[in-house]
Design a protein around this motif. Structure first.
Motif, PDB file in Angstrom:
ATOM      1  N   THR A   1      16.857   5.529   6.977  1.00 27.64           N
ATOM      2  CA  THR A   1      16.628   4.095   7.157  1.00 27.64           C
ATOM      3  C   THR A   1      16.761   3.407   5.800  1.00 27.64           C
ATOM      4  OG1 THR A   1      14.977   4.632   8.814  1.00 27.64           O
ATOM      5  CG2 THR A   1      14.921   2.380   7.989  1.00 27.64           C
ATOM      6  N   SER A   2      17.443   2.276   5.775  1.00 27.52           N
ATOM      7  CA  SER A   2      17.570   1.584   4.481  1.00 27.52           C
ATOM      8  C   SER A   2      16.483   0.527   4.299  1.00 27.52           C
ATOM      9  CB  SER A   2      18.959   0.960   4.333  1.00 27.52           C
ATOM     10  OG  SER A   2      19.185   0.057   5.377  1.00 27.52           O
ATOM     11  N   SER A   3      16.051  -0.101   5.385  1.00 27.46           N
ATOM     12  CA  SER A   3      14.970  -1.087   5.216  1.00 27.46           C
ATOM     13  C   SER A   3      14.224  -1.316   6.537  1.00 27.46           C
ATOM     14  CB  SER A   3      15.536  -2.410   4.688  1.00 27.46           C
ATOM     15  OG  SER A   3      16.355  -2.999   5.663  1.00 27.46           O
ATOM     16  N   ILE A   4      12.978  -1.735   6.388  1.00 28.32           N
ATOM     17  CA  ILE A   4      12.180  -2.092   7.565  1.00 28.32           C
ATOM     18  C   ILE A   4      11.326  -3.308   7.212  1.00 28.32           C
ATOM     19  CG2 ILE A   4      11.990   0.202   8.617  1.00 28.32           C
ATOM     20  CD1 ILE A   4       9.190   0.408   7.287  1.00 28.32           C
ATOM     21  N   GLU A   5      10.728  -3.920   8.234  1.00 27.32           N
ATOM     22  CA  GLU A   5       9.746  -4.973   7.979  1.00 27.32           C
ATOM     23  C   GLU A   5       8.428  -4.522   8.574  1.00 27.32           C
ATOM     24  OE1 GLU A   5      10.832  -8.951   8.671  1.00 27.32           O
ATOM     25  OE2 GLU A   5      12.433  -8.822   7.181  1.00 27.32           O
ATOM     26  N   ILE A   6       7.364  -4.761   7.847  1.00 31.26           N
ATOM     27  CA  ILE A   6       6.075  -4.182   8.246  1.00 31.26           C
ATOM     28  C   ILE A   6       4.951  -5.099   7.752  1.00 31.26           C
ATOM     29  CG2 ILE A   6       5.682  -2.789   6.162  1.00 31.26           C
ATOM     30  CD1 ILE A   6       5.175  -0.387   7.949  1.00 31.26           C
ATOM     31  N   LYS A   7       3.800  -5.013   8.372  1.00 27.44           N
ATOM     32  CA  LYS A   7       2.648  -5.799   7.913  1.00 27.44           C
ATOM     33  C   LYS A   7       1.664  -4.875   7.216  1.00 27.44           C
ATOM     34  CE  LYS A   7       2.045  -9.891  10.750  1.00 27.44           C
ATOM     35  NZ  LYS A   7       1.292 -10.485  11.836  1.00 27.44           N
ATOM     36  N   ALA A   8       1.201  -5.241   6.026  1.00 25.56           N
ATOM     37  CA  ALA A   8       0.195  -4.417   5.339  1.00 25.56           C
ATOM     38  C   ALA A   8      -0.431  -5.239   4.212  1.00 25.56           C
ATOM     39  CB  ALA A   8       0.826  -3.163   4.768  1.00 25.56           C
ATOM     40  N   PRO A   9      -1.756  -5.056   3.985  1.00 24.93           N
ATOM     41  CA  PRO A   9      -2.422  -5.867   2.945  1.00 24.93           C
ATOM     42  C   PRO A   9      -2.243  -5.326   1.534  1.00 24.93           C
ATOM     43  CG  PRO A   9      -4.027  -4.516   4.108  1.00 24.93           C
ATOM     44  CD  PRO A   9      -2.715  -4.261   4.757  1.00 24.93           C
ATOM     45  N   SER A  10      -1.865  -4.045   1.422  1.00 25.29           N
ATOM     46  CA  SER A  10      -1.723  -3.466   0.082  1.00 25.29           C
ATOM     47  C   SER A  10      -0.640  -2.379   0.120  1.00 25.29           C
ATOM     48  CB  SER A  10      -3.043  -2.833  -0.375  1.00 25.29           C
ATOM     49  OG  SER A  10      -3.288  -1.668   0.397  1.00 25.29           O
ATOM     50  N   VAL A  11      -0.238  -1.947  -1.056  1.00 28.05           N
ATOM     51  CA  VAL A  11       0.782  -0.902  -1.126  1.00 28.05           C
ATOM     52  C   VAL A  11       0.282   0.364  -0.432  1.00 28.05           C
ATOM     53  CG1 VAL A  11       2.016   0.631  -2.718  1.00 28.05           C
ATOM     54  CG2 VAL A  11       1.886  -1.818  -3.208  1.00 28.05           C
ATOM     55  N   GLU A  12      -0.975   0.710  -0.690  1.00 24.32           N
ATOM     56  CA  GLU A  12      -1.523   1.936  -0.104  1.00 24.32           C
ATOM     57  C   GLU A  12      -1.468   1.881   1.431  1.00 24.32           C
ATOM     58  OE1 GLU A  12      -5.465   2.811  -1.460  1.00 24.32           O
ATOM     59  OE2 GLU A  12      -5.228   4.929  -0.955  1.00 24.32           O
ATOM     60  N   GLU A  13      -1.886   0.766   1.983  1.00 21.62           N
ATOM     61  CA  GLU A  13      -1.873   0.614   3.444  1.00 21.62           C
ATOM     62  C   GLU A  13      -0.447   0.632   3.974  1.00 21.62           C
ATOM     63  OE1 GLU A  13      -4.464   0.818   5.407  1.00 21.62           O
ATOM     64  OE2 GLU A  13      -5.642   1.136   3.588  1.00 21.62           O
ATOM     65  N   LEU A  14       0.434   0.017   3.211  1.00 24.17           N
ATOM     66  CA  LEU A  14       1.838  -0.027   3.619  1.00 24.17           C
ATOM     67  C   LEU A  14       2.426   1.392   3.699  1.00 24.17           C
ATOM     68  CD1 LEU A  14       4.558  -2.455   2.925  1.00 24.17           C
ATOM     69  CD2 LEU A  14       4.921  -0.293   1.796  1.00 24.17           C
ATOM     70  N   LEU A  15       2.103   2.197   2.702  1.00 26.39           N
ATOM     71  CA  LEU A  15       2.619   3.571   2.694  1.00 26.39           C
ATOM     72  C   LEU A  15       2.037   4.365   3.859  1.00 26.39           C
ATOM     73  CD1 LEU A  15       2.568   4.388  -1.154  1.00 26.39           C
ATOM     74  CD2 LEU A  15       4.473   3.514   0.211  1.00 26.39           C
ATOM     75  N   LYS A  16       0.772   4.109   4.161  1.00 27.34           N
ATOM     76  CA  LYS A  16       0.146   4.802   5.309  1.00 27.34           C
ATOM     77  C   LYS A  16       0.843   4.430   6.617  1.00 27.34           C
ATOM     78  CE  LYS A  16      -4.492   5.541   3.487  1.00 27.34           C
ATOM     79  NZ  LYS A  16      -5.848   5.001   3.371  1.00 27.34           N
ATOM     80  N   GLU A  17       1.168   3.146   6.737  1.00 28.34           N
ATOM     81  CA  GLU A  17       1.868   2.671   7.947  1.00 28.34           C
ATOM     82  C   GLU A  17       3.238   3.346   8.079  1.00 28.34           C
ATOM     83  OE1 GLU A  17       1.026   0.704  10.533  1.00 28.34           O
ATOM     84  OE2 GLU A  17      -0.978   0.896   9.682  1.00 28.34           O
ATOM     85  N   ILE A  18       3.927   3.447   6.958  1.00 37.77           N
ATOM     86  CA  ILE A  18       5.266   4.077   6.991  1.00 37.77           C
ATOM     87  C   ILE A  18       5.132   5.539   7.411  1.00 37.77           C
ATOM     88  CG2 ILE A  18       7.287   4.739   5.590  1.00 37.77           C
ATOM     89  CD1 ILE A  18       6.642   2.258   3.812  1.00 37.77           C
ATOM     90  N   ALA A  19       4.132   6.217   6.835  1.00 35.48           N
ATOM     91  CA  ALA A  19       3.938   7.636   7.155  1.00 35.48           C
ATOM     92  C   ALA A  19       3.644   7.831   8.649  1.00 35.48           C
ATOM     93  CB  ALA A  19       2.804   8.207   6.308  1.00 35.48           C
ATOM     94  N   LYS A  20       2.941   6.857   9.227  1.00 35.51           N
ATOM     95  CA  LYS A  20       2.629   6.944  10.668  1.00 35.51           C
ATOM     96  C   LYS A  20       3.910   6.782  11.501  1.00 35.51           C
ATOM     97  CE  LYS A  20      -1.944   4.918  10.645  1.00 35.51           C
ATOM     98  NZ  LYS A  20      -2.611   3.641  10.932  1.00 35.51           N
TER      99      LYS A  20
END
Lengths: 637, 82
Positions: free
Chosen positions: B16-35
């Protein structure tokens, strides 16, 4: 009969005079092996001893020196390299061009550590060397052939070096090819062409025997394991090749774009290693004995061919505002076939584009215009029309048409794809490099300044000290016969694989204060550092392969000796401190108008660099430094 | 929404080259991606080089760097070459 007590070496350097067809053994002692090791340093000594000031690089008195290192052919990983050094027709100074493939290994099988070509053949020839037998063959049937076809016609299971039309026509930045690999830089192809030498083919039945076979084998095995395990050499380079750098460089504002007017290219993704991997990559491959396998294989015109490296992607992409990756694949193949350096060709084209834009020279070359590029490449190789002027490179074009401030070269050699205004250390390296605008010979500090590690790219602190250390170390590694990529394994893996950890952040933040400690090491005599540094695996590799009692101090000193000797060669050829410079674009124009730090403060770093090197204000190594390195008698005869 | 762009080995792994996602911080964003992607874990993503709007998070607040709507996050693996 091997005339050395050391293992790894074949004990013989063959000198071939093309004017007289006289073949002799070049004198090289075990003391020389200990002092100069091999590769580019061995070549620097031979050139220093034989080339006089005023020598015409394309005349018969110039020498083309092909050398291997002691590890070449001994089974050491990533150590099948060979080196070609000569007085460069492009810069007027030394050039050392390193190449992978199989030639180095076959040269050793033929029984030689090096070959020296001097003189000029009356007729066009190619030379075949099988063990002790040297045969001159007429090359009229090969002359004019491209590098791939030439090698196909020569055939056989052997090592080959060949030139294409660009070398035959004395293009200042023509290369020598071996398989698909290039000794790319500095115009070594033109020197070979000037001697009417189309190709050299080597084979034989000799074996490079390590001094301590068992220990060498065990050490190499561990080395292969470590290279495969390391995040850079075991993952990034095999998966993405050097092409993987494009996106990372763009993010850090160091991807040369539009003739180095800036460090970012809007369409960088379309020329990136990731895009290459997704759309065009067939497989990856590498040199013999190399576990890294960094080479890309792509398809062009229905053939499986070598894919482009980062330099080619950046300079034939961002730097000329071309976003068509498929064209770059085709151009890369075409330039290899014509036998030309992609870096200098692309740099010269970008300069011509800016000359056109500024109304200084109407060449028909324009940023973003791609339909005339292939034809121009052939015109350069055959020196036709404007191609004849372009074949002289950026420096000479700027002397004729103006634009010296934005002719992007150092010492006459076009800069590689790293835009140094957001990587000061890389800027210093370009200015100081013995062979001119080369990222590797410059010390490749950019790997600390944001790519591998995350040192502050905008500080001058410690940059000179680290540059000196890296230059010396890389010089020595190259002299071993090893690929410079083996040096990445020296970076502790946690620094690379955990960039956000407290340890990595701390290490990156203190790097700019490391200069003092680094300089203690830089300045310490080799005998005081008679230790093994396990992370520098070349130390024990040389020890087991040759029997030379190699230590960290000695290896460092060999590197410093080589770098200094190359400097002394350049001084003999007329180099002054005024040649240690960058184009004004990099030192006076901001790459990012909003960031006042984005220009290279070269003078501060240059002064520090001279001092650390033990050179005077004119950039001349002090006698005491030469004495310490055992070079005083060599250079003051 | 936060625009996330992947580079280097991470992009090859995720395909995947890019996605759009909602997250309040980098840490949360990475967790969302991992999920969202089996090919990568949060632990591995934490070891990426992360830029927020062109600035390395190590010059910001590391993994705790806050994110707001419209930010662009770039995720890289370490690189070297020559």
């Amino acid at each position: 009969m091997v005339s050395t007590k050391y293992g790894g070496y074949m004990g013989k350097i063959l000198k071939i005079d093309l004017s007289t067809r006289e073949i002799s053994e070049y004198p090289w002692t075990d003391e020389d092996r200990k002092l100069y090791l091999g590769g580019k340093i061995m070549a620097a000594k031979i050139l220093y001893d034989n080339i006089s000031a005023g020598c015409d690089a394309l005349g018969p008195s110039n020498m083309l020196v092909v050398t291997t290192g002691p590890l070449t052919g001994t089974g050491a990983p990533s150590s099948s390299r060979f080196n070609i050094s000569t007085l460069s027709p492009q810069t007027g100074f030394i050039t050392s061009s390193n190449c992978g493939g199989t030639f180095g290994m076959f040269l050793k099988k033929a029984g030689y550590d090096g070959l020296i070509f001097t003189g000029k053949s009356e007729n066009r020839v190619w030379i075949e060397i099988v063990n002790d037998k040297v045969t001159f063959h007429e090359a009229e049937n090969l002359w004019g052939k491209w590098t791939g076809e030439t090698q196909t016609l020569l055939g056989g299971k052997n090592g080959k070096i060949v030139i294409g039309p660009a070398g035959e026509n004395l293009v200042k930045y023509s290369s020598i090819f071996s398989d698909e690999r290039a000794a790319g830089r500095g115009g070594v192809g033109a020197v070979m062409g000037s001697k009417n030498l189309k190709a050299v083919v080597v084979s034989g039945t000799n074996i490079a025997q390590p001094y301590n076979k068992d220990k060498a084998k065990e050490h190499y095995k561990k080395w292969v394991f470590a290279l495969k395990k390391h995040p850079l050499t075991g993952k990034q380079l095999p998966m993405l090749g050097t092409a993987g750098l494009v996106s990372a460089m763009n993010a850090r504002n160091i991807l040369a774009s539009r003739n180095f007017t800036r460090g970012r290219f809007e369409d960088f993704e379309k020329i990136s290693g990731e895009y290459l991997a997704e759309k065009y990559l067939i497989t990856h491959k590498g040199c013999i004995t190399c576990p890294i396998q960094c080479g890309r294989v792509v398809e062009v015109e229905g053939k499986k061919v070598k894919g482009p490296e980062l330099e080619t992607l950046g300079l034939l992409g961002a730097n000329i505002e071309n976003n068509n990756l498929e064209l770059i694949l085709q151009w890369n193949y075409l330039l290899d076939e014509l036998g030309m350096d992609t870096i200098s060709t692309a740099g010269t084209i970008a300069f011509a584009m800016e000359l056109q834009e500024k109304g200084l020279w109407d060449s028909g070359l324009e940023f973003g215009k791609t339909d005339n590029i292939s034809a121009i490449f052939e015109d350069i190789a055959y020196r036709r029309g404007i191609g004849d002027l372009l074949s002289q490179g950026s420096k000479r074009l700027s002397e004729r048409f103006g634009g010296k401030d934005f002719a992007m070269h150092a010492k006459g050699m076009e800069l590689s794809a790293y835009e140094p205004r957001s990587a000061y250390g890389q800027g210093l390296g370009y200015a100081m490099s013995n062979r001119g605008g080369c990222h590797l010979n410059g010390g490749y500090l950019v790997v600390l300044e944001g790519l591998g590690l995350n040192m502050d790219p905008y500080t001058t602190k410690s940059k000179a000290a680290l540059t000196v250390m890296f230059q010396n170390l890389m010089e020595a590694v190259s002299a071993c016969g090893s690929c410079l990529f083996t040096t990445y394994e020296m970076f502790p893996a946690p620094l690379i694989s955990k960039p956000n950890s407290k340890f990595s952040r701390f290490a990156n933040s203190v790097l700019k204060y490391s200069g003092g400690v680094v300089n203690i090491v830089n300045k310490a005599p080799g005998r005081l550092l008679a230790i093994n540094v396990p992370m520098i695996r070349h130390i024990n590799a040389v020890k087991y392969a040759t029997g030379i009692n190699m230590t960290f101090g000695r290896l460092k000193e060999v590197g410093e000796r080589g770098y200094t000797l190359e400097r002394m060669f350049n001084i003999k050829m007329g180099l002054t401190e005024k040649d240690d410079k960058l184009p004004k674009r990099l030192t006076e124009e901001l790459s990012d108008p909003k960031n006042l730090k984005t220009k290279v403060p070269i003078n501060i770093m240059k002064k520090q660099y001279y001092k650390i090197r033990g050179w005077d204000a004119k950039g001349i190594p002090a006698k005491s430094k030469l004495r310490k390195l055992g070079l005083l008698e060599v250079t003051h005869q | 929404m936060i625009k996330v762009r992947f580079f280097g080995i991470t992009r090859l792994l995720l395909k995947t080259s890019s996605i759009e996602i909602k997250a309040p911080s980098v840490e949360e964003l990475l967790k969302e991606i991992a999920k969202s992607y089996e090919a990568i874990t949060f632990k591995e993503l934490k070891c990426s080089i992360v830029f927020v709007n062109g600035v390395n998070i190590n010059e910001l607040k590391h993994l705790k760097t806050p994110l707001t709507d419209g930010d662009e996050v770039q995720i890289f693996s370490a690189v070297a070459g020559g």
